[in-house]
Scaffold this active site. Structure first.
Site, PDB file in Angstrom:
ATOM      1  N   LYS A   1     -35.456  64.607   6.180  1.00 25.35           N
ATOM      2  CA  LYS A   1     -34.049  64.951   5.963  1.00 25.35           C
ATOM      3  C   LYS A   1     -33.156  63.723   5.909  1.00 25.35           C
ATOM      4  O   LYS A   1     -32.171  63.704   5.182  1.00 25.35           O
ATOM      5  CB  LYS A   1     -33.556  65.907   7.060  1.00 25.35           C
TER       6      LYS A   1
ATOM      7  N   LYS B   1     -42.422  74.049  -1.773  1.00 28.12           N
ATOM      8  CA  LYS B   1     -41.893  75.151  -0.970  1.00 28.12           C
ATOM      9  C   LYS B   1     -40.728  75.843  -1.670  1.00 28.12           C
ATOM     10  O   LYS B   1     -39.920  75.187  -2.323  1.00 28.12           O
ATOM     11  CB  LYS B   1     -41.379  74.587   0.371  1.00 28.12           C
TER      12      LYS B   1
ATOM     13  N   LYS C   1     -33.783  76.679  -0.795  1.00 22.24           N
ATOM     14  CA  LYS C   1     -32.424  77.021  -1.204  1.00 22.24           C
ATOM     15  C   LYS C   1     -31.811  75.920  -2.052  1.00 22.24           C
ATOM     16  O   LYS C   1     -30.846  76.147  -2.753  1.00 22.24           O
ATOM     17  CB  LYS C   1     -31.544  77.295   0.018  1.00 22.24           C
TER      18      LYS C   1
END
Ligand code: TRP
Length: 354
Positions: free
Chosen positions: A116, A208, A211
């Site tokens: 991240k 994956k 969003k």
């Protein structure tokens, strides 16, 4: 409380549209946990969300939307405790104590932080770095025994176990002296698995479902209408082969594996079961069956979410009630933690005596 043998805790971040991956990997399993002899707590982790900047108005809407998704999917807020993290101050309080238990070396190994934070680590928030410690506090504020999560949270759950273990040993004398026996925090069991522990993109079976994927066709959003759901499945990437009759035949076929996994998870069966029915079938047969199943399972949830989000007052009342009930449990833990670490306190906290 004491009537239950297990305490289940899990959390979902209010950081954007919930999709099929969140539903199958988390929310649907939360619903199933309600059938066990367990007190379940389901938390909208808004304090985790702000570890990266969130637009305040959008955040408020997303907290309500995740709550609506919980309720629309079948989480019963009278049986389970549904709440948002920021309404229960004990999460942050316990996180501070755990900041003093966890070691820098442990956090430096967290792969999610590295992903991240990316290349510009110096510019990541301290909250993003400390995220797993707050997560341990979420779980252990209730001394939860079981935590259903997706595959990607495995390392964070291991850290939670390490923190519990180190607290128990660092303070073993004080824990015994305060009448808590040998260990105060449980060594929490992660519940990871099922056919959809990892739901992949509909456009690329090696990535994956996310969003943040630029293509909306890569995911099924929980708010998608029936025809959108069916269309996305019809357009999902596949290979030219028919479905195999054995699970081993799904190896090296990421898209086929993903669609079979989604079917299994939606139907509540195994991949083996799916292939018993569809082994040898072409995608032109399997996809319409999957689309029908997805529409019948998901479209009612989207409809119920729309109904619920139209009345934010009701959602806020659910969260307020859940937060009060959560705090009554967490306050007892924090009173005990303060005694164990050697703080002086005023007496039983107001919440704990309620
Ligand atoms: N980190 C989790 C996720 O991104 C969310 C989360 C926060 C959580 N606190 C938790 C999950 C406690 C389980 C238990 O999915």
């Amino acid at each position: 409380m004491a009537a239950f043998t297990e305490l289940v805790f899990s959390g979902v971040q209010p950081t954007g549209n919930l999709h099929l991956g969140n539903y199958l990997g988390a929310v649907k399993r939360f619903v199933e946990m309600q059938a066990r002899d367990a007190q379940c707590l389901y938390c909208v982790v808004d304090m985790h969300a702000i570890t990266v900047w969130q637009d305040p108005e959008a955040l408020r809407g997303q907290i309500r939307e995740v709550t609506a998704a919980f309720l629309a999917s079948g989480i019963d807020p009278t049986r389970s405790i549904v709440f948002n993290q920021s309404q229960v101050p004990q999460h942050a309080e316990l996180a501070w104590v755990f900041n003093c238990v966890a070691r820098l070396g442990w956090l430096n190994r967290m792969t999610q932080f590295k992903e991240k934070a990316g290349k510009d680590r110096e510019n990541a928030s301290i909250g993003l770095y400390d995220y797993p410690v707050l997560m341990a506090a979420d779980i252990l504020a209730y001394r939860a025994t079981h935590v259903p999560v997706g595959e990607d949270q495995k390392q964070h759950l291991e850290l939670t176990r390490d923190i519990a273990q180190k607290f128990n040993t660092d303070f073993s004398g004080s824990i015994a002296a305060h009448g808590h026996g040998e260990a105060f925090f449980p060594i929490t069991e992660p519940l990871i698995g099922g056919p959809a522990a990892r739901v992949m993109s509909l456009r690329d079976g090696t990535k994956k479902m996310s969003k943040s994927d630029p293509s909306d066709n890569a995911r099924i959003n929980l708010t998608d209408e029936a025809d959108t759901i069916a269309q996305k499945i019809r357009r999902a990437k596949t290979d030219p082969e028919p479905l195999p009759s054995e699970v081993a035949g799904l190896k090296e076929r990421p898209e086929a594996d993903n669609l079979v996994g989604i079917y299994a998870a939606l139907a509540g069966i195994t991949r083996e079961d799916v292939l018993r029915d569809f082994g040898g079938a072409q995608f032109s047969t399997f996809k319409p069956a999957l689309a029908d199943l997805a529409v019948t399972s998901l479209a009612p949830i989207a409809g119920e979410m729309r109904r619920l989000t139209a009345d934010p007052g009701h959602i806020d009342a659910v969260l307020a009630d859940g937060s009060t009930r959560a705090e009554a449990i967490a306050a007892q833990t924090l009173d005990a933690v303060k005694d164990i670490v050697g703080f002086v306190r005023r007496g039983p906290s107001l919440q704990a005596v309620r």
